[in-house]
Design a protein around this motif. Structure first.
Motif, PDB file in Angstrom:
ATOM      1  N   ASP A  72      12.583  11.609  -8.229  1.00 31.96           N
ATOM      2  CA  ASP A  72      13.581  11.682  -6.877  1.00 31.96           C
ATOM      3  C   ASP A  72      13.468  10.236  -6.419  1.00 31.96           C
ATOM      4  O   ASP A  72      13.092   9.097  -7.196  1.00 31.96           O
ATOM      5  CB  ASP A  72      12.857  12.697  -5.998  1.00 31.96           C
ATOM      6  N   THR A  73      13.986   9.949  -5.128  1.00 30.29           N
ATOM      7  CA  THR A  73      13.929   8.756  -4.550  1.00 30.29           C
ATOM      8  C   THR A  73      12.768   8.392  -3.554  1.00 30.29           C
ATOM      9  O   THR A  73      12.898   7.683  -2.798  1.00 30.29           O
ATOM     10  CB  THR A  73      15.417   8.346  -3.843  1.00 30.29           C
ATOM     11  N   ASP A  74      11.525   8.810  -3.744  1.00 29.74           N
ATOM     12  CA  ASP A  74      10.527   8.733  -2.987  1.00 29.74           C
ATOM     13  C   ASP A  74      10.088   7.301  -2.713  1.00 29.74           C
ATOM     14  O   ASP A  74       9.582   6.719  -1.632  1.00 29.74           O
ATOM     15  CB  ASP A  74       9.342   9.479  -3.435  1.00 29.74           C
ATOM     16  N   GLY A  75      10.338   6.402  -3.945  1.00 30.70           N
ATOM     17  CA  GLY A  75       9.783   5.088  -3.942  1.00 30.70           C
ATOM     18  C   GLY A  75      10.960   4.021  -3.928  1.00 30.70           C
ATOM     19  O   GLY A  75      10.835   2.937  -4.153  1.00 30.70           O
ATOM     20  N   ALA A  76      12.156   4.440  -3.220  1.00 35.39           N
ATOM     21  CA  ALA A  76      13.341   3.715  -3.100  1.00 35.39           C
ATOM     22  C   ALA A  76      13.024   2.561  -2.361  1.00 35.39           C
ATOM     23  O   ALA A  76      12.459   2.529  -1.491  1.00 35.39           O
ATOM     24  CB  ALA A  76      14.698   4.579  -2.511  1.00 35.39           C
ATOM     25  N   ARG A  77      13.333   1.269  -2.706  1.00 35.67           N
ATOM     26  CA  ARG A  77      13.395   0.027  -2.102  1.00 35.67           C
ATOM     27  C   ARG A  77      14.619  -0.703  -1.981  1.00 35.67           C
ATOM     28  O   ARG A  77      15.532  -0.754  -2.914  1.00 35.67           O
ATOM     29  CB  ARG A  77      12.196  -0.908  -2.708  1.00 35.67           C
ATOM     30  N   ALA A  78      14.890  -1.399  -1.054  1.00 35.61           N
ATOM     31  CA  ALA A  78      16.173  -2.203  -1.107  1.00 35.61           C
ATOM     32  C   ALA A  78      15.906  -3.549  -1.758  1.00 35.61           C
ATOM     33  O   ALA A  78      14.881  -4.074  -1.843  1.00 35.61           O
ATOM     34  CB  ALA A  78      16.450  -2.651   0.533  1.00 35.61           C
ATOM     35  N   MET A  79      17.074  -3.974  -2.392  1.00 39.47           N
ATOM     36  CA  MET A  79      16.953  -4.973  -3.197  1.00 39.47           C
ATOM     37  C   MET A  79      16.754  -6.555  -2.390  1.00 39.47           C
ATOM     38  O   MET A  79      17.485  -6.251  -1.049  1.00 39.47           O
ATOM     39  CB  MET A  79      18.070  -5.211  -4.084  1.00 39.47           C
ATOM     40  N   ASP A  80      16.345  -7.616  -2.869  1.00 40.53           N
ATOM     41  CA  ASP A  80      16.426  -8.808  -2.149  1.00 40.53           C
ATOM     42  C   ASP A  80      18.029  -9.416  -1.796  1.00 40.53           C
ATOM     43  O   ASP A  80      18.436  -9.586  -2.727  1.00 40.53           O
ATOM     44  CB  ASP A  80      15.554  -9.822  -2.797  1.00 40.53           C
ATOM     45  N   THR A  81      18.262  -9.742  -0.568  1.00 40.02           N
ATOM     46  CA  THR A  81      19.349 -10.206  -0.211  1.00 40.02           C
ATOM     47  C   THR A  81      19.856 -11.678  -0.337  1.00 40.02           C
ATOM     48  O   THR A  81      20.560 -12.544  -0.350  1.00 40.02           O
ATOM     49  CB  THR A  81      19.867  -9.992   1.277  1.00 40.02           C
ATOM     50  N   GLY A  82      18.448 -12.354  -0.687  1.00 40.02           N
ATOM     51  CA  GLY A  82      18.619 -13.794  -1.031  1.00 40.02           C
ATOM     52  C   GLY A  82      18.266 -14.572  -0.041  1.00 40.02           C
ATOM     53  O   GLY A  82      17.957 -15.593  -0.032  1.00 40.02           O
ATOM     54  N   ASP A  83      18.198 -13.669   1.341  1.00 44.05           N
ATOM     55  CA  ASP A  83      17.920 -14.606   2.641  1.00 44.05           C
ATOM     56  C   ASP A  83      16.434 -14.823   2.615  1.00 44.05           C
ATOM     57  O   ASP A  83      15.483 -14.173   1.832  1.00 44.05           O
ATOM     58  CB  ASP A  83      18.267 -13.803   3.702  1.00 44.05           C
ATOM     59  N   ASP A  84      15.630 -15.484   3.441  1.00 38.03           N
ATOM     60  CA  ASP A  84      14.359 -15.702   3.708  1.00 38.03           C
ATOM     61  C   ASP A  84      13.670 -14.431   4.128  1.00 38.03           C
ATOM     62  O   ASP A  84      14.394 -13.986   5.191  1.00 38.03           O
ATOM     63  CB  ASP A  84      13.942 -16.710   4.604  1.00 38.03           C
ATOM     64  N   VAL A  85      12.887 -13.609   3.498  1.00 33.98           N
ATOM     65  CA  VAL A  85      12.460 -12.471   3.658  1.00 33.98           C
ATOM     66  C   VAL A  85      10.916 -12.523   4.078  1.00 33.98           C
ATOM     67  O   VAL A  85      10.106 -13.174   3.452  1.00 33.98           O
ATOM     68  CB  VAL A  85      12.173 -11.522   2.490  1.00 33.98           C
ATOM     69  N   LYS A  86      10.701 -12.064   5.222  1.00 32.18           N
ATOM     70  CA  LYS A  86       9.039 -11.930   5.583  1.00 32.18           C
ATOM     71  C   LYS A  86       8.436 -10.513   5.473  1.00 32.18           C
ATOM     72  O   LYS A  86       9.103  -9.558   5.611  1.00 32.18           O
ATOM     73  CB  LYS A  86       9.138 -12.037   7.268  1.00 32.18           C
ATOM     74  N   MET A  87       7.469 -10.445   4.440  1.00 32.26           N
ATOM     75  CA  MET A  87       6.906  -9.476   4.128  1.00 32.26           C
ATOM     76  C   MET A  87       5.787  -8.818   4.903  1.00 32.26           C
ATOM     77  O   MET A  87       4.734  -9.669   5.241  1.00 32.26           O
ATOM     78  CB  MET A  87       6.494  -9.163   2.642  1.00 32.26           C
ATOM     79  N   ILE A  88       5.893  -7.452   5.284  1.00 27.02           N
ATOM     80  CA  ILE A  88       4.802  -7.026   6.223  1.00 27.02           C
ATOM     81  C   ILE A  88       4.366  -5.606   5.819  1.00 27.02           C
ATOM     82  O   ILE A  88       4.883  -5.130   4.863  1.00 27.02           O
ATOM     83  CB  ILE A  88       5.074  -7.295   7.706  1.00 27.02           C
ATOM     84  N   GLU A  89       2.861  -5.433   6.168  1.00 27.97           N
ATOM     85  CA  GLU A  89       2.489  -4.013   5.936  1.00 27.97           C
ATOM     86  C   GLU A  89       3.430  -3.000   6.698  1.00 27.97           C
ATOM     87  O   GLU A  89       3.517  -3.283   8.062  1.00 27.97           O
ATOM     88  CB  GLU A  89       1.159  -3.759   6.320  1.00 27.97           C
ATOM     89  N   PRO A  90       3.956  -1.907   6.151  1.00 27.23           N
ATOM     90  CA  PRO A  90       4.636  -0.863   7.048  1.00 27.23           C
ATOM     91  C   PRO A  90       3.975  -0.348   8.102  1.00 27.23           C
ATOM     92  O   PRO A  90       2.650  -0.036   7.947  1.00 27.23           O
ATOM     93  CB  PRO A  90       5.241  -0.128   5.988  1.00 27.23           C
ATOM     94  N   LYS A  91       4.405   0.073   9.192  1.00 28.33           N
ATOM     95  CA  LYS A  91       4.058   0.653  10.155  1.00 28.33           C
ATOM     96  C   LYS A  91       4.150   2.249  10.218  1.00 28.33           C
ATOM     97  O   LYS A  91       4.978   2.583   9.861  1.00 28.33           O
ATOM     98  CB  LYS A  91       4.542   0.217  11.612  1.00 28.33           C
ATOM     99  N   VAL A  92       2.755   2.637  10.120  1.00 30.03           N
ATOM    100  CA  VAL A  92       2.826   4.269   9.966  1.00 30.03           C
ATOM    101  C   VAL A  92       2.135   4.655  11.304  1.00 30.03           C
ATOM    102  O   VAL A  92       1.342   4.164  11.952  1.00 30.03           O
ATOM    103  CB  VAL A  92       2.222   4.645   8.880  1.00 30.03           C
ATOM    104  N   ARG A  93       2.034   6.343  11.221  1.00 30.15           N
ATOM    105  CA  ARG A  93       1.348   6.784  12.401  1.00 30.15           C
ATOM    106  C   ARG A  93      -0.181   6.839  12.219  1.00 30.15           C
ATOM    107  O   ARG A  93      -0.440   6.973  11.050  1.00 30.15           O
ATOM    108  CB  ARG A  93       1.781   8.345  12.707  1.00 30.15           C
ATOM    109  N   GLU A  94      -0.923   6.001  13.112  1.00 32.80           N
ATOM    110  CA  GLU A  94      -2.248   5.857  13.203  1.00 32.80           C
ATOM    111  C   GLU A  94      -2.890   7.144  13.060  1.00 32.80           C
ATOM    112  O   GLU A  94      -4.056   7.427  12.397  1.00 32.80           O
ATOM    113  CB  GLU A  94      -2.773   4.898  14.209  1.00 32.80           C
ATOM    114  N   ASP A  95      -2.539   7.978  13.647  1.00 36.30           N
ATOM    115  CA  ASP A  95      -3.386   9.444  13.678  1.00 36.30           C
ATOM    116  C   ASP A  95      -3.330   9.947  12.471  1.00 36.30           C
ATOM    117  O   ASP A  95      -4.437  10.533  11.955  1.00 36.30           O
ATOM    118  CB  ASP A  95      -2.888  10.316  15.056  1.00 36.30           C
ATOM    119  N   LEU A  96      -2.165  10.035  11.760  1.00 40.22           N
ATOM    120  CA  LEU A  96      -2.003  10.399  10.472  1.00 40.22           C
ATOM    121  C   LEU A  96      -2.884   9.578   9.589  1.00 40.22           C
ATOM    122  O   LEU A  96      -3.402  10.217   8.478  1.00 40.22           O
ATOM    123  CB  LEU A  96      -0.726  10.738  10.055  1.00 40.22           C
TER     124      LEU A  96
END
Length: 414
Positions: A72-96
């Motif tokens: 399925d598409t659980d792991g889908a990711r957007a391709m790099d557009t070529g612009d400067d990209v800032k990579m960060i850890e995704p924000k998720v629900r802290e309680d979960l």
């Protein structure tokens, strides 16, 4: 989730794998390729296999990027557009996140991936994702995504499990996690028990070795003192023989027989008794006035024995105190009734003597005091103090020393 087919403005379009450059006419073929190879990046291409939107494409061609996984598409990711990209850890629900890591025992990176890629609003959906991606090579690796301020990414996951099944699976995982935690606690408790047993065993071995060394030291000291006493007795005997030879020589020069006549022997005995009586009276007089002279060297030897016993059995102060009190009773009995033979004779096999005195080497003190080891008519070994060896001054001063050893907690520490 189904991937969207590419849209075009011109001729027939195909899908191209961005990892191996293979092209596919239908979306189904692309998904089958992804399932068999694990490739995820696909892009729309024209009939010649070129990616739409390159300089060789028509100016109006549109480009659509589709990413899929083997199931399925659980792991889908957007391709790099070529612009400067800032990579960060995704924000998720802290309680979960806390529930998955602290309560269920999952790693932080695994939990973040599950919550992020599943878009989960409950722990059950995140657990469902973990179940289906447990074998992913990077499941425990840190996840970094493009900063939402530069580009947004939408991930949609359709669980293959019904809510009831997901809840059942979550309960099962919780039980498994609890079982693993309980097993780990049991293993830690068992390891601690084994470590404690090893500490106890080592401690007992050290105490046994120390007691053996102390016993050997006491035995060596006793043997050395016995040998020293034997040498002193031998020297005194040699002096006595020399004095006797000189006496005989003087009698020969005077024309008298070497041996004393019975009359002379009686006179000599009376003179000795008179000298002994006078010396005893003098000592008693001095003692009454507090002027008696302590036998310093003898007391030093006796004190050394007491210090050795206290140091050798420092871990068993009760046994040491019992020994000192018993020695004090022995000496007190002799001092109060010096003519009573029962107070001057100690049966060495006596159970009380063995437990109270011999157990810590106290018999060495009695031997140093003047008791001699003998064997009676019944073959029993005894420590006997001869009547002529009773010294009231020594008894008094030795008793004072024993009192100090019993009542002074710092005795022998300096």
């Amino acid at each position: 989730a189904e991937a969207k087919a590419p849209s075009t403005h011109g001729g027939a379009m195909r899908l191209r794998c961005g990892e191996c450059d293979a092209t596919f006419a239908t979306l189904a073929e692309a998904k089958a390729h992804g399932a068999s190879t694990g490739h995820e990046n696909f892009a729309a291409a024209d009939d010649d296999g070129r990616v739409a939107g390159t300089p060789d494409d028509d100016a109006g061609a549109e480009t659509t990027t589709t990413t899929t996984t083997g199931d399925d598409t659980d792991g889908a990711r957007a391709m790099d557009t070529g612009d400067d990209v800032k990579m960060i850890e995704p924000k998720v629900r802290e309680d979960l996140l806390l529930e998955l890591t602290e309560l269920m025992g999952f790693g932080r990176h695994k939990a973040i991936r599950a919550l992020h890629f599943s878009g989960a609003d409950s722990s059950e959906r995140a657990i469902d994702w973990i179940e289906r991606h447990e074998e992913d090579a990077d499941i425990n690796e840190p996840l970094l995504i493009e900063d939402p301020e530069h580009a947004a990414k939408k991930v949609k996951t359709v669980s293959k499990l019904t809510p009831e099944e997901a809840k059942k699976k979550a309960d099962e995982l919780r039980r498994n996690a609890a079982a693993r935690k309980a097993e780990r606690l049991l293993e830690e408790a068992e390891m601690e028990r084994l470590r404690e047993q090893e500490r106890i065993r080592s401690g007992k071995e050290l105490l046994a070795a120390k007691k053996l060394e102390d016993d050997l030291s006491l035995k060596r000291n006793a043997e050395a003192r016995a040998a020293e006493k034997k040498e002193m007795d031998k020297a005194r005997e040699a002096i006595r023989v020399k004095i006797e030879e000189d006496r005989k020589e003087r009698r020969r020069k005077l024309g008298l027989p070497e041996e004393l006549t019975p009359e002379e022997q009686e006179e000599e005995r009376k003179r000795e008794e008179e000298r002994a009586r006078a010396a005893a009276e003098e000592l008693a007089k001095k003692a009454a006035n507090g002027l008696y002279v302590k036998p310093v060297s003898k007391l030093e030897n006796l004190r050394k024995h007491l210090v050795d016993i206290k140091k050798a059995f420092a871990e068993d102060t009760d046994a040491v105190t019992t020994c000192f009190n018993t020695l004090l009773v022995y000496l007190g009995n002799v001092s109060r009734a010096p003519d009573e033979e029962k107070f001057r004779s100690i049966k060495m096999s006596n159970a009380a003597f063995q437990k109270r005195v011999a157990a810590v080497g106290g018999e060495i003190y009695l031997i140093e005091f003047g008791f001699k080891e003998t064997t009676d008519a019944d073959g029993e070994k005894r420590l006997v103090l001869a009547r002529e060896d009773v010294d009231q001054i020594l008894l008094k001063t030795a008793g004072e020393e024993l009192h100090g050893a019993i009542n002074n907690p710092f005795f022998g520490m300096l």
